[in-house]
Design an enzyme around this catalytic site. Structure first.
Site, PDB file in Angstrom:
ATOM      1  N   LEU A 187      -2.043   0.309  -9.434  1.00  0.00           N
ATOM      2  CA  LEU A 187      -0.911   0.238 -10.503  1.00  0.00           C
ATOM      3  C   LEU A 187       0.265  -0.730  -9.880  1.00  0.00           C
ATOM      4  CD1 LEU A 187       0.346   2.093 -12.672  1.00  0.00           C
ATOM      5  CD2 LEU A 187       1.001   3.546 -10.895  1.00  0.00           C
ATOM      6  N   ASP A 188       0.631  -1.348 -11.040  1.00  0.00           N
ATOM      7  CA  ASP A 188       1.962  -2.138 -10.761  1.00  0.00           C
ATOM      8  C   ASP A 188       3.301  -1.128 -10.940  1.00  0.00           C
ATOM      9  OD1 ASP A 188       4.064  -4.155 -10.533  1.00  0.00           O
ATOM     10  OD2 ASP A 188       3.412  -5.067 -12.246  1.00  0.00           O
ATOM     11  N   ASN A 236       4.806   6.559   2.684  1.00  0.00           N
ATOM     12  CA  ASN A 236       5.150   6.116   4.077  1.00  0.00           C
ATOM     13  C   ASN A 236       5.681   4.630   3.809  1.00  0.00           C
ATOM     14  OD1 ASN A 236       2.721   4.767   3.548  1.00  0.00           O
ATOM     15  ND2 ASN A 236       2.215   4.892   5.795  1.00  0.00           N
ATOM     16  N   PHE A 237       6.504   4.426   2.986  1.00  0.00           N
ATOM     17  CA  PHE A 237       7.273   3.039   2.884  1.00  0.00           C
ATOM     18  C   PHE A 237       8.485   3.371   3.557  1.00  0.00           C
ATOM     19  CE2 PHE A 237       4.930   3.202  -1.169  1.00  0.00           C
ATOM     20  CZ  PHE A 237       4.299   2.136  -0.981  1.00  0.00           C
ATOM     21  N   ARG A 275      14.252   3.689  -4.976  1.00  0.00           N
ATOM     22  CA  ARG A 275      14.713   2.454  -5.704  1.00  0.00           C
ATOM     23  C   ARG A 275      13.635   2.401  -7.007  1.00  0.00           C
ATOM     24  NH1 ARG A 275      15.741   0.317  -0.632  1.00  0.00           N
ATOM     25  NH2 ARG A 275      13.529  -0.403  -0.511  1.00  0.00           N
ATOM     26  N   ASP A 304       0.203   7.103  15.402  1.00  0.00           N
ATOM     27  CA  ASP A 304      -0.247   7.003  13.932  1.00  0.00           C
ATOM     28  C   ASP A 304      -0.912   8.448  13.791  1.00  0.00           C
ATOM     29  OD1 ASP A 304       0.780   5.225  11.964  1.00  0.00           O
ATOM     30  OD2 ASP A 304       0.212   3.745  13.466  1.00  0.00           O
TER      31      ASP A 304
END
Length: 399
Positions: free
Chosen positions: A70-71, A94-95, A102, A167
């Site tokens: 997906l874009d 997890n950005f 945004r 992690d």
């Protein structure tokens, strides 16, 4: 166990994808949303190793998930993402902090139209604070948290753990938090925001030794002397060289060591000395161990009930009878037909691990399927594909 719960995973590297995989193993319908060129863990691989075009990182964290390409920067892509989230039980990302907001899919934005959502984020340093925008990566967090400073030998440098343990621990904690939030929602009807960070996960890994330090325990060196595994451990707990390998010895009484290792000089130490004279006890044991092979030491240590374990490397693990009994390694076929080995889900439920429903998928393999479930017709899906708002593998040839 989680059948009927829908999880939308906007994750791109280890902690987030691994947490989502844990939920997928338990039966949740996890839809992994990736950009048209694939998420980072699909395109980058440890050891730069790919199997039939799939990165080993995808093989590590991609099973039991459906893939949607997906874009999310296009208006049509944003509309698809919104529809996905409207019907979701869990959203994961997890950005770096603020990135999802945004795109119009931050927690407060999603909560406004889906108040039952469990929204889970994991970042390097947390969603707020002076360092929230720093890059979060396992090695960096081992350095920042004191972990590296407290690992290794006293006569060597700070030493990172080889595996990405920060992690991995962050993934486990996040999955636990999501499950708790889902349980709360089933009782109250209200969703929750679950936030984790690699930094606090790295701290949590050190709960025992750090709590001791913060409450007054001290040592002459940051790391253990003469092979002592930890600055706060009892002698000779550590890994010691033998004539042909290495052997771990854990929490042994000096009197037992004196007999098992034929070290009369240890007979004068009592149990309390294991801590107060840990460095000296460890030195004496470390100097003695190379006198015999690992195999020769094993029955002598066992006879005195001393906890011990030969050090194994990865190549020896496939022959480990206990790992075989637990079904730790799963041999399967990738979607490309290549032989692959995956690590099994680490828990058992009623005596069995959850099944692997499908191997890691090609990018966008379920794009058409997921869009159809969202109510898009075939022509609308074709139009989204043509506009490059979504992506899917080429349809199989009818020839």
């Amino acid at each position: 166990m989680l059948s009927g719960f829908k999880v939308i995973s906007f994750n791109h590297f280890h902690a987030g994808p691994m947490a989502a995989q844990l939920l997928a193993d338990m039966g949740a319908d996890v839809i992994a949303v990736e950009p048209l060129d694939g998420a980072f863990h699909r395109n980058w691989a440890v050891a730069n190793h790919f199997v039939a075009g799939q990165s080993v990182n995808l093989l590590t964290t991609g099973r039991n998930k459906r893939s949607l390409a997906l874009d999310m920067k296009s208006e049509a892509g944003k509309a698809v993402a919104r529809k996905l989230v409207e019907g979701a039980d869990v959203v994961m990302e997890n950005f770096r902090p603020g990135a999802m907001a945004r795109l119009g899919l931050g927690y407060e934005q999603v909560k406004a139209f889906n108040p039952r959502i469990v929204y889970a984020s994991v970042s390097g340093y947390g969603a707020s604070g002076p360092d929230r925008d720093l890059p979060g990566q396992d090695l960096l967090l081992q350095a920042r948290s004191g972990f590296a400073a407290r690992t290794g030998r006293a006569d060597g440098p700070p030493t990172p753990a080889g595996p990405v343990i920060v992690d991995q621990h962050a993934a486990s904690l996040l999955a636990m938090g999501i499950l708790a939030a889902l349980l709360s929602r089933e009782r109250t009807g209200q969703g929750r925001l679950v936030e984790g960070s690699l930094l606090q996960s790295a701290i949590d890994l050190q709960a025992e030794s750090m709590t001791a330090w913060m409450n007054g325990a001290r040592s002459a060196t940051s790391r253990g002397a003469h092979g002592l595994a930890s600055w706060c451990g009892s002698g000779p707990s550590g890994i010691h060289a033998t004539a042909d390998g290495h052997l771990a010895i854990s929490m042994a009484a000096p009197a037992d060591l004196a007999v098992a290792l034929d070290l009369p000089e240890l007979a004068g130490f009592d149990t309390a000395d294991s801590f107060s004279n840990s460095a000296e006890i460890t030195r004496i044991v470390a100097q003695r161990m190379p006198a015999r092979t690992t195999a020769e030491w094993l029955p002598l240590l066992a006879a005195r009930g001393i906890w011990h374990m030969p050090v194994k490397d990865y190549d020896e693990l496939r022959d480990d009878a206990q790992l075989a009994h637990l079904g730790v390694f799963i041999d399967a076929e990738s979607v490309e037909g290549a032989p692959i080995t995956m690590l099994n889900h680490p828990l058992r439920y009623d005596g069995a691990a959850p099944p692997v429903r499908f191997a890691p998928q090609k990018l966008g393999m379920q794009t058409r399927e997921v869009l159809g479930e969202l109510g898009y017709g075939a022509d609308e899906i074709d139009a989204l594909l043509a506009a490059k708002a979504v992506g899917a593998p080429p349809a199989p040839s009818s020839n």
